[in-house]
Structures are given as C-alpha cells and as structure tokens.
Enzyme design. Structure first.
Site, PDB file in Angstrom:
ATOM      1  N   GLU A  59     -21.765  47.320 -22.901  1.00 29.90           N
ATOM      2  CA  GLU A  59     -22.174  48.005 -21.678  1.00 29.90           C
ATOM      3  C   GLU A  59     -21.252  49.182 -21.311  1.00 29.90           C
ATOM      4  O   GLU A  59     -20.620  49.181 -20.261  1.00 29.90           O
ATOM      5  CB  GLU A  59     -22.259  47.013 -20.510  1.00 29.90           C
TER       6      GLU A  59
ATOM      7  N   ASP B 138     -33.362  36.979 -22.864  1.00 28.54           N
ATOM      8  CA  ASP B 138     -33.967  35.940 -22.027  1.00 28.54           C
ATOM      9  C   ASP B 138     -35.014  36.621 -21.156  1.00 28.54           C
ATOM     10  O   ASP B 138     -34.935  37.823 -20.889  1.00 28.54           O
ATOM     11  CB  ASP B 138     -32.960  35.123 -21.200  1.00 28.54           C
TER      12      ASP B 138
ATOM     13  N   GLU C 279     -29.212  39.649 -26.609  1.00 34.15           N
ATOM     14  CA  GLU C 279     -29.028  38.749 -25.456  1.00 34.15           C
ATOM     15  C   GLU C 279     -30.377  38.504 -24.768  1.00 34.15           C
ATOM     16  O   GLU C 279     -30.540  38.745 -23.573  1.00 34.15           O
ATOM     17  CB  GLU C 279     -28.065  39.360 -24.435  1.00 34.15           C
TER      18      GLU C 279
ATOM     19  N   HIS D 184     -32.495  40.545 -21.434  1.00 33.74           N
ATOM     20  CA  HIS D 184     -32.417  40.193 -20.006  1.00 33.74           C
ATOM     21  C   HIS D 184     -33.584  40.834 -19.237  1.00 33.74           C
ATOM     22  O   HIS D 184     -33.389  41.673 -18.353  1.00 33.74           O
ATOM     23  CB  HIS D 184     -31.070  40.613 -19.390  1.00 33.74           C
TER      24      HIS D 184
ATOM     25  N   ASN E  27     -23.261  47.628 -27.673  1.00 35.23           N
ATOM     26  CA  ASN E  27     -24.226  46.728 -27.038  1.00 35.23           C
ATOM     27  C   ASN E  27     -24.519  47.229 -25.624  1.00 35.23           C
ATOM     28  O   ASN E  27     -23.597  47.519 -24.860  1.00 35.23           O
ATOM     29  CB  ASN E  27     -23.586  45.332 -26.970  1.00 35.23           C
TER      30      ASN E  27
HETATM   31  O1  G3I Z   1     -15.504  28.425 -16.536  1.00 36.55           O
HETATM   32  C1  G3I Z   1     -15.344  28.720 -15.153  1.00 36.55           C
HETATM   33  C2  G3I Z   1     -15.149  27.452 -14.373  1.00 36.55           C
HETATM   34  O2  G3I Z   1     -13.952  26.854 -14.779  1.00 36.55           O
HETATM   35  C3  G3I Z   1     -15.134  27.799 -12.891  1.00 36.55           C
HETATM   36  O3  G3I Z   1     -15.064  26.618 -12.162  1.00 36.55           O
HETATM   37  C4  G3I Z   1     -16.384  28.561 -12.488  1.00 36.55           C
HETATM   38  C5  G3I Z   1     -16.358  28.999 -11.032  1.00 36.55           C
HETATM   39  O4  G3I Z   1     -17.175  30.121 -10.811  1.00 36.55           O
HETATM   40  O5  G3I Z   1     -16.472  29.724 -13.274  1.00 36.55           O
HETATM   41  C6  G3I Z   1     -16.571  29.442 -14.667  1.00 36.55           C
HETATM   42  O6  G3I Z   1     -16.641  30.642 -15.344  1.00 36.55           O
HETATM   43  C7  G3I Z   1     -17.876  31.314 -15.292  1.00 36.55           C
HETATM   44  C8  G3I Z   1     -18.393  31.507 -16.691  1.00 36.55           C
HETATM   45  O7  G3I Z   1     -19.564  32.283 -16.665  1.00 36.55           O
HETATM   46  C9  G3I Z   1     -18.697  30.192 -17.393  1.00 36.55           C
HETATM   47  O8  G3I Z   1     -19.746  29.554 -16.757  1.00 36.55           O
HETATM   48  C10 G3I Z   1     -17.652  32.649 -14.611  1.00 36.55           C
HETATM   49  O9  G3I Z   1     -17.321  32.444 -13.252  1.00 36.55           O
HETATM   50  C11 G3I Z   1     -18.896  33.499 -14.730  1.00 36.55           C
HETATM   51  O10 G3I Z   1     -18.609  34.810 -14.275  1.00 36.55           O
HETATM   52  C12 G3I Z   1     -19.344  33.581 -16.166  1.00 36.55           C
HETATM   53  O11 G3I Z   1     -20.517  34.317 -16.194  1.00 36.55           O
HETATM   54  C13 G3I Z   1     -20.878  34.882 -17.458  1.00 36.55           C
HETATM   55  C14 G3I Z   1     -20.995  36.404 -17.321  1.00 36.55           C
HETATM   56  O12 G3I Z   1     -21.478  36.951 -18.528  1.00 36.55           O
HETATM   57  C15 G3I Z   1     -19.642  37.045 -17.025  1.00 36.55           C
HETATM   58  O13 G3I Z   1     -18.761  36.863 -18.107  1.00 36.55           O
HETATM   59  C16 G3I Z   1     -22.197  34.264 -17.901  1.00 36.55           C
HETATM   60  O14 G3I Z   1     -21.993  32.874 -18.179  1.00 36.55           O
HETATM   61  C17 G3I Z   1     -22.698  34.974 -19.151  1.00 36.55           C
HETATM   62  O15 G3I Z   1     -23.992  34.523 -19.465  1.00 36.55           O
HETATM   63  C18 G3I Z   1     -22.758  36.467 -18.886  1.00 36.55           C
HETATM   64  O16 G3I Z   1     -23.174  37.098 -20.091  1.00 36.55           O
HETATM   65  C19 G3I Z   1     -23.376  38.513 -19.984  1.00 36.55           C
HETATM   66  C20 G3I Z   1     -22.995  39.111 -21.328  1.00 36.55           C
HETATM   67  O17 G3I Z   1     -21.707  38.725 -21.694  1.00 36.55           O
HETATM   68  C21 G3I Z   1     -23.126  40.642 -21.289  1.00 36.55           C
HETATM   69  N1  G3I Z   1     -24.455  41.037 -20.870  1.00 36.55           N
HETATM   70  C22 G3I Z   1     -24.933  40.429 -19.615  1.00 36.55           C
HETATM   71  C23 G3I Z   1     -24.836  38.911 -19.682  1.00 36.55           C
HETATM   72  C24 G3I Z   1     -25.382  38.272 -18.430  1.00 36.55           C
HETATM   73  O18 G3I Z   1     -24.623  38.620 -17.318  1.00 36.55           O
END
Ligand code: G3I
Length: 389
Positions: free
Chosen positions: A164, A276, A274, A243, A206
């Site tokens: 991005e 969905d 990615e 997405h 990406n």
């Molecule tokens: O693991 C912690 C946990 O310990 C904590 O208690 C909790 C509290 O919020 O957070 C957890 O971490 C989260 C993590 O996902 C695992 O679930 C983060 O807050 C959360 O920000 C994170 O979100 C991810 C996001 O990217 C940001 O990194 C999503 O799962 C993931 O699907 C998303 O993926 C992105 C791609 O990398 C790039 N393109 C867009 C896509 C969707 O946003």
C-alpha cells in the site's frame, strides 16, 4: 442420442484425463471423486493461498486441516509485519512467523512474505516512526529487510516488498517517515535490498483499491509502477489485494481483467493477494450471489496468463478481520463458520477448473481440458439443481 448415453459421454473425458497427466495427480477429476482447490490449482500450475494465523494453525484442528487440504500457498496474515516481527530495534520475534513457515514446509506449501514495509504510518512501528534522520532510517530499513529476507530465503518465494504505497483512497504516496526522511526513493531502496538478500524471490508491489482501470487511483498506481520500472527497480509482480464489497465496492469482471492486463502487458506477474468479498445485505440468495462474484473476479484473473495466483484473506467466516473492522455477519470467505463449503468456494473452484482447461499440457492436455470443463459444468448443475446444458 439415447438419453442414458449422455452422462456416460460426459464422463468419458474425465476417466481418460484422470490417467492422462503424468506430472500431477489428477485422479480427483475422475467421476465421483472430488478435487480440492489445491489439487486443481496445482494441476493448473497456479497458486491458491490463504492468509493464516499461527494460533489457529496450532490450536484449531479443523482450521489446520482446511488450510492443508485446500491451499498450496500460505501468507502470514500479521506475524511477518514489521511491528510484529521486529517490535524494537534489537528485538526480533520470529517464533510466530517460523510457525507459519514450518506448517508450510510440513505440508508442501509455498509462502508469500507479507510484508516487509507497509507504508501506512499507523502500520510502521513507533520506534521506526521516531527515526531522527535519514541515515538512521536507512540503516534500520537495511537491517530489517536483510535480516527478515535472509532468514526466510529457503521458504518464502514471493515478497510483498512494499504494501500500500499510495495513501488510502488517495493519489499520492503516503506521507510517512520514509517519504519525509528519505523521499519517494525509499520504495526503490526496499526492492533493491530485498533482491540483494534473496535473488530468487519474486518481488511484488501490493496495493488496494486499484482494480478498476477507469479510476484516477488506478492511473496513479500505474504511473508509480512504470516510473519504478523505468528506474530499473526490480519489481516482478503486482499484488491486487481484493477486499471487495459485493455490488458496492468491486470492479466489474471486465474492469478487473483490464486492470490486470495493463500490468501483464508490462511483462509483470499479477496475483490477487488478499481476496475477500463482504456481503452487505441479508438477502436470502446472498451466498449464491457471492459465489458468482467470486467466480467472476477470480476468473477475470485466471483467464489472463500471467495472473497466476489467488490468495484469500483467510479461509473461514469464523476467522476474518472483517468481523473486527465492520462487525459480524458479513461472511466474506470460502468456508462457513463450521468449515462447510459455501457457493464462494465452488465459485473459486469453477474459476480454477476453467484455468486448468485454458492451459492444457502438450500431448494429452486436451483430455484434461475436456475433463475440467465437464466437471465445471457438472459442479454448477449439482449446486443449482439444474442439469448441465
Ligand atoms: O494480537 C493482538 C492481541 O494480542 C490484542 O489483544 C488485540 C487487541 O486489539 O490485538 C491483536 O492484534 C490485532 C491483530 O490484527 C491480530 O488479530 C491488531 O490489533 C489488529 O490491528 C490486526 O489487524 C490486522 C490488520 O491487517 C493490521 O495489521 C488484520 O488482522 C489483518 O487482516 C489486516 O490485514 C491487512 C493486510 O495486511 C494489508 N491489506 C489490508 C488488510 C486488511 O486490513
């Protein structure tokens, strides 16, 4: 022709094709057998993958079984991102990423590396955002990329080197610590660093929201890519994230195919990285609609030779980032919460079968092609209750 002969004729190519291809096992194309996505994709020579979370790989057998059976490629949904894998300058957290790579090794799967540098400032670790000057930031970037890429060089065959680069919904690069301290050249630097650390991996840029070639954002992204190529930056491929929101935020299949071809025409690979598809309403036929959108958009990719991979952002509606961001009930993935196959699954399967038919092997390939097309029609008839035409 006697009616009872018709099904037999339909099945003949399946039987022949099942024994025709020596290089890959296509026995699942035989009558009564049932190919997984992985089997069809592997036979067609394309990547079918999912974003995974090591916690569920280790702790939820149904999840691990589905990922192993259906996918020939894994992407770490979160654990290879900079804040996760290097939370401090001297602090590395390889364990969760190693677990993903170990699972892939154990199950003969490829790995997409996601991602060395996500340009959104809120996805850059705080300690990196606080870089005092360009020299320090360049050192940190060099160390981050070289260390991570070297560690996974035997396993990761594709990297989302930069994720991005464009500001969300915008037309310009993200205003982040890298553009501020180093300038737009940080993107080229990241690609060159990766190539030096692992010359064998394929390097991807990406991006999200660039699947419609009629938009200014597509133009901005296209210009960015061609500028980088003109500078000799070693980009091998473009990742279209996906997405989508069905009917609201999605390209038509024609638009999507044109967007993909714009980059394959430059000699680049393309993958959907990615995918969905959020279903924004509760209409009774929404899963069928979703299945058709999946088939159309995955098909738009796979009918282009050079668009050789599709990764869904998860596999089951039980585990999706959409729930955390939009709330529950949008059912964006291929399997339902109980790991049952949805029409979305069969939509992807049909698109893979179509691709299998598109690129037959020399020799007996036409048999395989005929088998794939027959199976595709039969699968659709079974789902809709209609006979094959
Ligand atoms: O693991 C912690 C946990 O310990 C904590 O208690 C909790 C509290 O919020 O957070 C957890 O971490 C989260 C993590 O996902 C695992 O679930 C983060 O807050 C959360 O920000 C994170 O979100 C991810 C996001 O990217 C940001 O990194 C999503 O799962 C993931 O699907 C998303 O993926 C992105 C791609 O990398 C790039 N393109 C867009 C896509 C969707 O946003």
């Amino acid at each position: 022709m006697k009616p009872f002969l018709r099904p037999l004729l339909l099945l003949l190519p399946l039987v022949l094709a099942a024994s025709a291809r020596a290089a890959v096992d296509t026995s699942c194309l035989a009558p009564g057998a049932d190919c997984t996505l992985r089997e069809i994709a592997t036979a067609a020579g394309v990547r079918i993958g999912a974003a995974v979370n090591p916690t569920w790989l280790a702790g939820e057998p149904a999840y691990a079984e589905a990922i192993a059976a259906e996918m020939n490629s894994l992407t770490a949904e979160n654990v290879m991102k900079w804040p996760a894998i290097q939370p401090g300058e001297e602090t590395w957290n390889f364990g969760p990423a190693d677990a993903v790579v170990d699972f892939a090794r154990a199950h003969g799967q490829r790995v997409r590396g996601h991602t060395l540098l996500w340009a959104n400032p809120i996805r850059i670790p705080d300690w990196v955002n606080a870089a005092p000057d360009a020299e320090t930031l360049e050192d940190w970037l060099d160390d981050h990329i070289t260390t991570q890429v070297t560690r996974y060089a035997d396993d990761v065959d594709q990297w989302d080197v930069v994720n991005e680069p464009l500001d969300n919904f915008g037309l310009t690069l993200y205003d982040n610590v890298f553009t501020q301290r180093i300038g737009p050249e940080y993107i080229a630097r990241a690609f060159h660093l990766e190539r030096a650390a692992d010359p064998d991996a394929e390097l991807f840029l990406n991006e999200v929201l660039v699947a419609d070639p009629t938009t200014p954002r597509f133009d901005a992204f296209y210009d960015l890519v061609t500028d980088l190529l003109d500078q000799g930056v070693p980009i091998d491929g473009i990742g279209f994230q996906g997405h989508f929101i069905a009917g609201i935020l999605q390209p038509t299949p024609e638009q999507f195919e044109a967007a993909i071809r714009a980059f394959t025409d430059l000699g680049l690979k393309v993958e959907i990285t990615e995918l969905d598809i959020v279903m924004p309403n509760q209409s009774p036929d929404r899963l069928e609609v979703q299945g058709r959108v999946y088939e159309a958009l995955v098909g738009a990719c796979l009918r282009v030779i050079g668009c050789d991979g599709v990764t869904t952002w998860g596999i089951t509606d039980a585990h999706t980032w959409i729930d955390g961001t939009f709330g529950p009930g949008y059912v964006p993935l291929l399997l339902d919460e109980d790991y049952g196959r949805k029409p979305a699954y069969y939509g992807v399967r049909d698109a893979l079968l179509e691709r299998l038919a598109l690129v037959p092997e020399p020799g007996a390939g036409w048999l395989l092609a005929a088998a794939a097309l027959a199976l595709r029609g039969a699968g659709r008839a079974a789902r809709t209750g209609r006979r094959c035409p």
